[in-house]
Scaffold this active site. Structure first.
Site, PDB file in Angstrom:
ATOM      1  N   SER A   1       0.806  -1.221   0.000  1.00 52.42           N
ATOM      2  CA  SER A   1       0.000   0.000   0.000  1.00 52.42           C
ATOM      3  C   SER A   1       0.842   1.276   0.000  1.00 52.42           C
ATOM      4  O   SER A   1       0.324   2.344  -0.290  1.00 52.42           O
ATOM      5  CB  SER A   1      -0.949   0.008   1.200  1.00 52.42           C
ATOM      6  OG  SER A   1      -0.234   0.175   2.394  1.00 52.42           O
TER       7      SER A   1
ATOM      8  N   LYS B   1       0.934   4.049   6.954  1.00 53.18           N
ATOM      9  CA  LYS B   1       0.245   4.939   6.015  1.00 53.18           C
ATOM     10  C   LYS B   1       0.715   6.366   6.212  1.00 53.18           C
ATOM     11  O   LYS B   1       1.360   6.694   7.202  1.00 53.18           O
ATOM     12  CB  LYS B   1      -1.281   4.890   6.250  1.00 53.18           C
ATOM     13  CG  LYS B   1      -1.963   3.555   5.936  1.00 53.18           C
ATOM     14  CD  LYS B   1      -2.082   3.290   4.453  1.00 53.18           C
ATOM     15  CE  LYS B   1      -2.806   1.966   4.201  1.00 53.18           C
ATOM     16  NZ  LYS B   1      -2.081   0.797   4.780  1.00 53.18           N
TER      17      LYS B   1
END
Lengths: 211, 211
Positions: free
Chosen positions: B123, B160
């Site tokens: 990701s 993230k």
DNA sequence: TGGCATACCAGACAAATGTCTGGTATGGAT
DNA sequence: ATCCATACCAGACATTTGTCTGGTATGCCA
């Protein structure tokens, strides 16, 4: 003394030993004694023997400064490799003047084969190698197609992905569509080594922003 | 003896000391003596004094195992931080069972604030953080928009980019168009820390391919 | 209450380790 | 030929450092 018996001191002793070890400076019992203000050496030693019993340290009896962090089975021992400021034609000497820092890495083998470089340019960004990253390189004059290598072309060091082309040509592929593939005769390219590790420091600014 | 006087031995001694130092094990004079088969301790000591004179080592006289690599001015001393196998809800303990390895890093501050994690998933690939990379994290419960953070959402740790959204919402942005932004109320997200370093090992296979 | 582990103290001792003095031999430079 | 630095050797010595013995006090648990 109303000190609780929860092992806080022992925890602090462990952290102190660990930090000293990271700096290549295993403490003596008396250094630990002084650090914590113990009046007896034995107190320091008891904490250490406790930590050894817990498996958090290892110890070689009788030796000076002989408490260590246990190495995991299969874990490679760390090495220190020089971060070179500039890469010049041919030599790649580890001259003191070119030495920016010592970078601890975990790799097997002779550390004299290893060096580190700071990456300039964006040509490898799609391979996750960004400007400012540090690459750890093993000196070798041969590499395989697909390896990311450091090569010397026109007296300039560059990081690219290697492909062996037809008729003995060397292709140096960037991983960024905005850059062109470099194709040269093998004689015009000096392979300095193969990149075995990439490292990025996201935080170069001091932690506490002030004034 | 036909040994040349080019300083080869001294170079080897330096490399030996450096490698031992990287492992947190500064050698004694007699250990160097044994390593190179010198019949006199003094031989080892002369090499070390020579290296100190050249500025390649430092030395604290009278102390045991007191030869060190000179730290550059402004260079941060290395720290060892634990590579944790799994990140569990809340605690983030440095339990021995979860400890995969000690990772040497160069960062200022208390090493007990730091830990390392292995990245799972793609990701963050556009930020140059790939699957299998190791991130070094500083524990902190606050971070700024734009920081790459490790956060706990639904008992799962994820890496993230942080953005603070409207009405106190926390946005966790992947850097890969195939993944969705995670938006949660602040109460549903536990910020574990901020990524301060990314590291990738390109070579996990042994160097000499055989059988 | 009696163990028992943690945490600490005091002093002595022995082993590990650094330092010193005084050597020999060799190759290179002047 | 002479000087000088490198490279090595032998042995003694002093300091640093780990180890040991034998204590005291406190909190926890059965």
């Amino acid at each position: 003394m109303a000190r609780t018996k929860t092992g806080q001191t022992r925890e602090s002793v462990f952290r102190f030993v660990r930090e000293q070890l990271a700096q290549g400076r295993p403490p003596t019992l008396r250094e630990i004694q002084d650090e914590f203000g113990f009046r007896a050496v034995e107190t320091a030693r008891e904490h250490l023997t406790g930590l050894v019993a817990e498996g958090r340290l290892t110890h070689e009896p009788g030796r000076a400064r002989a408490y260590r962090l246990p190495l995991r089975a299969g874990g490679k021992p760390p090495l220190l490799v020089p971060l070179l400021g500039r890469v010049q034609a041919g030599a790649l000497t580890t001259a003191v003047e070119d030495l920016e820092a010592w970078v601890p890495v975990q790799a097997r083998g002779d550390s004299s084969e290893l060096f580190a470089l700071r990456v300039r340019g964006q040509s490898m960004q799609d391979a996750g190698i960004l400007e400012g990253d540090i690459v750890v390189v093993r000196r070798q004059t041969q590499a395989n197609t697909g390896d990311i290598v450091v090569a010397l072309v026109n007296d300039e060091a560059t990081v690219k992905r290697l492909r062996k082309g037809p008729r003995g040509r060397i292709e140096l592929h960037p991983e960024n569509p905005e850059f062109d593939v470099i194709v040269r005769a093998a004689s015009e390219v000096t392979l300095l080594g193969k990149v075995i590790e990439v490292r990025r420091y996201l935080e170069t600014t001091p932690r506490v922003s002030s004034e």
